[in-house]
Design a protein around this motif. Sequence first.
Motif, short mmCIF file in Angstrom:
data_model
loop_
_atom_site.label_atom_id
_atom_site.label_comp_id
_atom_site.label_asym_id
_atom_site.label_seq_id
_atom_site.Cartn_x
_atom_site.Cartn_y
_atom_site.Cartn_z
N ARG A 1 0.83 -1.20 0.00
CA ARG A 1 0.00 0.00 0.00
C ARG A 1 0.86 1.25 0.00
O ARG A 1 0.61 2.19 -0.75
N ALA A 2 1.90 1.24 0.82
CA ALA A 2 2.81 2.39 0.86
C ALA A 2 3.56 2.53 -0.45
O ALA A 2 3.83 3.65 -0.91
N ASN B 1 2.42 1.81 -3.43
CA ASN B 1 1.51 2.47 -4.38
C ASN B 1 1.46 3.98 -4.14
O ASN B 1 1.46 4.77 -5.07
N THR B 2 1.42 4.36 -2.86
CA THR B 2 1.34 5.78 -2.53
C THR B 2 2.58 6.52 -2.98
O THR B 2 2.50 7.59 -3.59
N TRP B 3 3.75 5.94 -2.69
CA TRP B 3 5.01 6.61 -2.98
C TRP B 3 5.37 6.59 -4.47
O TRP B 3 6.24 7.33 -4.90
N THR C 1 2.66 6.15 -7.19
CA THR C 1 1.58 6.65 -8.04
C THR C 1 1.59 8.16 -8.17
O THR C 1 1.61 8.72 -9.28
#
Length: 284
Positions: A172-173, A175-177, A179
């Motif tokens: 999840r992290a 994807n955040t960092w 995207t």
Amino acid sequence: MNPTTYAVRLGLRRGWIEFRQSLTNVGDMAYWLLLAAVFLTVLFFQRDSTVEGTDLSLATVVMPSLLGGLLAFQTVGGAAYSLAADREDGTLLRAKTIPQGVLGYLSGRVLGLSMNTLPLLVLILVPGLLLVDGLASLHVSSWLTLLWVFVLGLLATMPLGIIVGSLVKGPRAANTWVTFPTMALTGISGIIYPIQSLPVWVQNIAQVFPVYWLGLGTRSVFLPDSAAAVEITGSWRQLETAGALTAWAIIGLLLAPIVLSRAARRESGSKMQDRKQEAMKRVG
């Protein structure tokens, strides 16, 4: 056989098997088809807009850029997410327990991720060539240029994803960092709209990163020479493109194995168990 060679061969075999499996995976196929359909729809509605200073449609200029932008997005995001997921489920931990296991793991990941970019690019390229008018006639030299742009682009961007995936806490992290920064770079790099329409200081920032050079390299393959008039220097700058992508590739290839090795050394059964408990608490 040399242990290093054997580990690399096993890794490459694993990467090839994973790629073959993805070609028959309904989820992967649906993802490629949906994403390709979205971008082709955008190109369809851009056909009637003309780029200022040329007689080319916006779709004609954007289609080649999309290939470069998607290559960067797929390799950075795919590497970061898969590595973070492999850390979380213990794949990386198992790899480090055997001789040269991390090297074999990395070899398989590099091949698998590289091959997995091809279906999406083909699904956009082939219909795009039929849908968009005004593209240059492609010769053998054009395809060779596209080949070295893609190879250097992979080498320039994939290590960034490996570094991110080695540092973040989980998928999840990752994807955040990946995207949001990648989307921001795509927006300022001339992928969706000509870069000359942006402020000069934004153009200077974009030229620091490989996304801009990937887009420029693919545009130089598919667009006529007259289209270079809307580029920053009025030329395709292929030598600078090769130099910039090579520089990013060297930096990434030097740093990524170091960061990955340190991440692998820090992995342990207790840490993996702690991450699983934290994930269960978030779900609960």
